[in-house]
Design a protein around this motif. Structure first.
Motif, short mmCIF file in Angstrom:
data_model
loop_
_atom_site.label_atom_id
_atom_site.label_comp_id
_atom_site.label_asym_id
_atom_site.label_seq_id
_atom_site.Cartn_x
_atom_site.Cartn_y
_atom_site.Cartn_z
N TRP A 31 0.83 -1.21 0.00
CA TRP A 31 0.00 0.00 0.00
C TRP A 31 0.86 1.25 0.00
O TRP A 31 0.62 2.17 -0.78
CB TRP A 31 -0.94 -0.01 1.22
N LEU A 105 7.38 4.03 9.88
CA LEU A 105 7.27 3.19 11.08
C LEU A 105 5.81 2.89 11.43
O LEU A 105 5.47 1.77 11.81
CB LEU A 105 7.95 3.88 12.26
N GLU A 106 4.95 3.87 11.27
CA GLU A 106 3.55 3.70 11.69
C GLU A 106 2.87 2.58 10.92
O GLU A 106 2.00 1.89 11.44
CB GLU A 106 2.79 5.02 11.48
N GLN A 107 3.25 2.40 9.66
CA GLN A 107 2.64 1.39 8.81
C GLN A 107 3.31 0.02 8.97
O GLN A 107 2.78 -1.00 8.55
CB GLN A 107 2.71 1.85 7.35
N MET A 108 4.47 0.02 9.60
CA MET A 108 5.25 -1.21 9.75
C MET A 108 4.53 -2.17 10.70
O MET A 108 3.98 -1.75 11.71
CB MET A 108 6.61 -0.83 10.34
N GLU A 109 4.57 -3.45 10.38
CA GLU A 109 3.97 -4.41 11.30
C GLU A 109 4.70 -4.33 12.64
O GLU A 109 5.93 -4.18 12.68
CB GLU A 109 4.09 -5.83 10.73
N ALA A 110 3.94 -4.49 13.72
CA ALA A 110 4.52 -4.33 15.06
C ALA A 110 5.67 -5.30 15.28
O ALA A 110 6.66 -4.97 15.94
CB ALA A 110 3.43 -4.54 16.11
N ARG A 111 5.59 -6.50 14.69
CA ARG A 111 6.66 -7.49 14.88
C ARG A 111 7.97 -7.02 14.24
O ARG A 111 9.05 -7.34 14.72
CB ARG A 111 6.27 -8.87 14.35
N VAL A 113 8.92 -3.80 13.95
CA VAL A 113 9.47 -2.75 14.82
C VAL A 113 10.17 -3.41 16.02
O VAL A 113 11.26 -3.01 16.42
CB VAL A 113 8.36 -1.79 15.29
N ARG A 114 9.53 -4.44 16.54
CA ARG A 114 10.12 -5.13 17.70
C ARG A 114 11.45 -5.76 17.30
O ARG A 114 12.41 -5.74 18.08
CB ARG A 114 9.16 -6.19 18.23
N TYR B 40 -8.18 -6.65 11.39
CA TYR B 40 -7.70 -5.40 10.77
C TYR B 40 -7.89 -5.46 9.26
O TYR B 40 -7.77 -6.52 8.65
CB TYR B 40 -6.22 -5.19 11.10
N ASP B 42 -6.94 -2.96 5.62
CA ASP B 42 -6.61 -1.74 4.88
C ASP B 42 -6.68 -2.07 3.39
O ASP B 42 -7.07 -3.18 3.00
CB ASP B 42 -5.27 -1.11 5.30
N TRP B 44 -4.57 -2.82 1.25
CA TRP B 44 -3.79 -3.97 0.81
C TRP B 44 -4.10 -5.21 1.65
O TRP B 44 -4.39 -6.28 1.11
CB TRP B 44 -2.29 -3.62 0.88
N ARG B 45 -4.06 -5.06 2.96
CA ARG B 45 -4.24 -6.21 3.85
C ARG B 45 -5.72 -6.34 4.21
O ARG B 45 -6.11 -6.13 5.36
CB ARG B 45 -3.36 -6.03 5.08
N ASN B 60 -7.84 3.37 2.91
CA ASN B 60 -7.95 3.58 4.34
C ASN B 60 -8.03 2.31 5.18
O ASN B 60 -8.00 1.22 4.67
CB ASN B 60 -9.16 4.50 4.63
N ARG B 61 -8.11 2.52 6.50
CA ARG B 61 -8.06 1.43 7.46
C ARG B 61 -9.43 1.18 8.10
O ARG B 61 -10.27 2.08 8.11
CB ARG B 61 -7.08 1.79 8.58
N ASP B 121 -3.93 -11.92 14.46
CA ASP B 121 -2.54 -11.57 14.15
C ASP B 121 -2.15 -10.23 14.79
O ASP B 121 -1.81 -9.27 14.11
CB ASP B 121 -2.32 -11.51 12.63
N LEU B 122 -2.17 -10.22 16.10
CA LEU B 122 -1.91 -9.00 16.87
C LEU B 122 -0.60 -8.32 16.46
O LEU B 122 -0.56 -7.10 16.25
CB LEU B 122 -1.89 -9.35 18.37
N ASP B 123 0.46 -9.09 16.33
CA ASP B 123 1.76 -8.49 16.00
C ASP B 123 1.87 -8.07 14.54
O ASP B 123 2.85 -7.43 14.15
CB ASP B 123 2.90 -9.47 16.33
N GLY B 124 0.88 -8.44 13.75
CA GLY B 124 0.87 -8.00 12.35
C GLY B 124 0.20 -6.66 12.16
O GLY B 124 0.21 -6.11 11.06
N LEU B 125 -0.37 -6.11 13.23
CA LEU B 125 -1.01 -4.79 13.12
C LEU B 125 0.03 -3.74 12.79
O LEU B 125 1.19 -3.83 13.23
CB LEU B 125 -1.67 -4.40 14.45
N PRO B 126 -0.36 -2.70 12.06
CA PRO B 126 0.55 -1.57 11.89
C PRO B 126 0.97 -1.03 13.27
O PRO B 126 0.17 -1.02 14.21
CB PRO B 126 -0.29 -0.55 11.14
N ALA B 127 2.23 -0.59 13.34
CA ALA B 127 2.81 -0.27 14.65
C ALA B 127 2.03 0.80 15.40
O ALA B 127 1.91 0.73 16.63
CB ALA B 127 4.26 0.17 14.46
N ASP B 128 1.48 1.80 14.69
CA ASP B 128 0.77 2.85 15.42
C ASP B 128 -0.52 2.31 16.03
O ASP B 128 -0.85 2.65 17.18
CB ASP B 128 0.50 4.07 14.52
N HIS B 130 -1.07 -0.85 16.84
CA HIS B 130 -0.64 -1.79 17.88
C HIS B 130 -0.31 -1.04 19.16
O HIS B 130 -0.73 -1.42 20.26
CB HIS B 130 0.57 -2.57 17.36
#
Lengths: 365, 234
Positions: A31, A105-111, A113-114, B40, B42, B44-45, B60-61, B121-128, B130
């Protein structure tokens, strides 16, 4: 062809020096490829791609599809690693104790970033806002691509007018335009459409509705050339336009002209929205300038078709030379339903010029 | 991206099929002791939400929220002006305008007294998103995608088959003209024919990265090399 813009790279290195970052990561997904492409202009085909800029100026990359290795390597001249799962590559591309910032970063998957944080032992900073600010002012080479995209948008709208006819479905019309734009070099095209009368309150993806005589057919076309988008918004009527459609169009054209007359370096973007809305207020349609009826009065353009700042009365941003902004007073009016009209504008030293060449009129099919 | 014909053909995707998928999710919610499960979406996902409710955004999301034994609720960042259209192509009867889906989720949870939410897939959420969700007081439980989406059903296989048939028919028709065309022209023709046939999206690798047929072959060969190398490594 621009692949790794030295001007941009220097600006990013200056940013890193100012912020004290050792590594700046550019993360793109399907995206939001723009977060990656603002450094490495390759339209990757894997689900994600990551470029790493070191403070010494080295560029390396991690890609998630094998077909991306060669084009990214050609663009960067640095090492490119293919990993089927990005999280594996992330751990190896950052060093312990490094100060890392991430664009996107905001769009990056949380895993992901970790994974960066575990590898460095530090919290990664977001570089997204800083990088967006750099991206807003286009380089001359970027402007050339946007000019090409604007030209293609004009030709795409010609095709739209050429093929639109009563009895055709919305999705068939979109197919004709998408096919035309791709055949003429567009990488992508962001396109929304709607057809009908006063019941139409918004644009959306095309439906199977058939166009009818008297319909307003509204569209925004946004072709992408070498990563860069330009947009055009126009309204077409199937058959002769009604008095109300003509009246409505005149208001939209006046509002867009007000924006174009005002836009120049130093102007607050909120005023570019206000002068458009003032035209609607003058004609007694001020109620139709809010979020119930419309979204934005325009937005920045570049590697993403809806870049910030948005043109809204409550958004403050001082416009700069070489920004590219579409001003479109698109909204619902009870006269005609939702109507659209807008051009891609380049901010110059003393004002702005339209990169769109399409006639400013209510089109007819 | 998905800007072709987005619709809900109930002959192709019967409401009963979506109801059976929802029943699977309801079972997960009950057996895991959750108040609701969140998926979740968006531009793409979009597949998890699409699978459950047929919601597929063009932009959008969004969150699709499945409360225990209730119909799914859509927390949507798109304008309410397009909700009538969304309702015609999805199972959603309740759509909540949500510039921030996590904020809307917390508000909904507070109204209903939710304490434990499952996130697909909690850890697959966008970082903001999450960060915003994990900063709240609600307990979050990671739910794997495999628990929500089982092996493809007969309906899904039929849809795959239709997509494959469309691709084959268009390619057979167009490939004979391809020699005289540039790669852009061929791509445009494929796009035109597939979208005209009702495709909602077309993924054409040839247009995305490659330029010429010989390059395509070269890359194709390279992908096979990669696969061979990975097999050797494993």
């Amino acid at each position: 062809m621009l692949k790794l813009n030295p001007e941009r790279k220097k600006e990013f290195l200056d940013l890193m020096a100012r912020r004290g970052w050792d590594l700046l990561l550019f993360y793109g997904d399907t995206w939001r490829k723009d977060h990656f492409r603002c450094l490495v202009s390759v339209c990757f085909c894997g689900p994600q791609a990551l470029a790493v800029l070191t403070k010494e100026g080295e560029v390396r990359a991690v890609v998630t599809h094998p077909w991306d290795v060669e084009p990214v390597k050609t663009a960067t001249g640095g090492s490119v690693t293919y990993v089927p799962r990005l999280v594996e590559g992330l751990k190896n591309c950052v060093s312990e104790s490094a100060n890392v910032a991430i664009n996107g970063l905001e769009q990056m998957e949380a895993r992901f970033v970790r994974a960066v944080q575990e590898a460095t032992g530090k919290t990664a900073a977001s570089a997204t806002a800083d990088v967006e600010e750099i991206r807003r002012v286009k380089t001359q080479e970027e402007l050339e691509w946007i000019r090409k995209a604007a030209l293609l948008a004009d030709r795409g709208y010609e095709q739209f007018v050429r093929v639109a006819r009563a009895g055709m479905t919305e999705f068939e019309l979109v197919a004709e335009v998408e096919g035309y734009l791709k055949a003429h070099g567009a990488e992508d095209n962001f396109m929304l459409v709607a057809s009908g009368g006063t019941e139409v309150t918004a644009m959306k993806p095309p439906t199977a509705r058939k166009l009818q005589v008297g319909d307003s057919v509204i569209t925004e076309l946004t072709p992408q050339i070498n990563g860069y988008y330009a947009q055009i918004c126009r309204t077409l009527v199937i058959g002769p336009p009604s008095e109300k459609q003509l009246e409505s169009y005149a208001i939209f054209a006046e509002a867009q002209k007000a924006a174009q007359d005002l836009l120049r370096p130093g102007v607050d973007i909120s005023d570019v929205a206000r002068v458009q809305n003032d035209i609607f207020r003058k004609h007694g349609f001020g109620d139709y300038t809010g979020p119930q009826y419309t979204r934005v009065r325009g937005h920045n353009l570049g590697l993403y078709p809806d870049e910030l700042p948005h043109v809204l009365e409550n958004v403050h941003y001082t416009c700069k030379k070489d920004m590219v902004i579409i001003c479109h007073p698109n909204t619902y009016l009870p006269l005609s339903g939702y109507m659209v009209f807008g051009d891609t504008l380049l901010v110059t030293d003393t004002g702005c010029v339209s990169l769109s060449q399409t006639e400013r009129r209510l089109f007819q099919a | 991206m998905k800007r072709g014909l987005v619709t809900w053909d109930k002959g192709e995707l019967p409401p009963e099929e979506l109801a059976s998928r929802l029943a699977v999710v309801h079972n997960v919610v009950r057996t895991k002791g959750l108040d609701a499960l969140v998926l979740y979406s968006d531009v793409w996902r979009c597949n998890d939400a699409r699978y459950l409710s047929n919601y597929m955004p063009y932009w959008n999301r969004a969150f699709v929220v499945v409360p225990r034994d209730e119909k799914p609720i859509l927390l949507c960042s798109l304008s309410p002006r397009v909700y009538p259209w969304i309702k015609t192509v999805t199972v959603h009867e309740t759509i909540v305008a949500s510039p921030s889906p996590p904020a809307s989720l917390f508000k909904l949870g507070a109204e209903r007294g939710w304490k434990r939410l499952g996130i697909c897939d909690l850890d697959g959420l966008p970082a903001d998103l999450h960060a915003e969700l994990t900063s709240g007081n609600t307990e979050l439980v990671d739910i794997s995608r495999a628990e929500v989406r089982h092996a493809p059903s007969k309906v899904e296989v039929q849809m795959h088959a239709r997509a494959a048939r469309m691709a084959r028919e268009v390619l057979e028709k167009e490939i004979s003209n391809a020699k005289a065309q540039t790669d852009h022209e061929l791509t445009g023709q494929l796009e035109l024919q597939l979208r005209r046939a009702g495709a909602e999206d077309v993924v054409d690798r040839h247009s995305l990265v490659l330029g010429q047929t010989d390059v395509y072959r070269r890359h194709k060969g390279k992908e096979q090399d990669w696969r061979r190398q990975r097999e050797l490594n494993s």
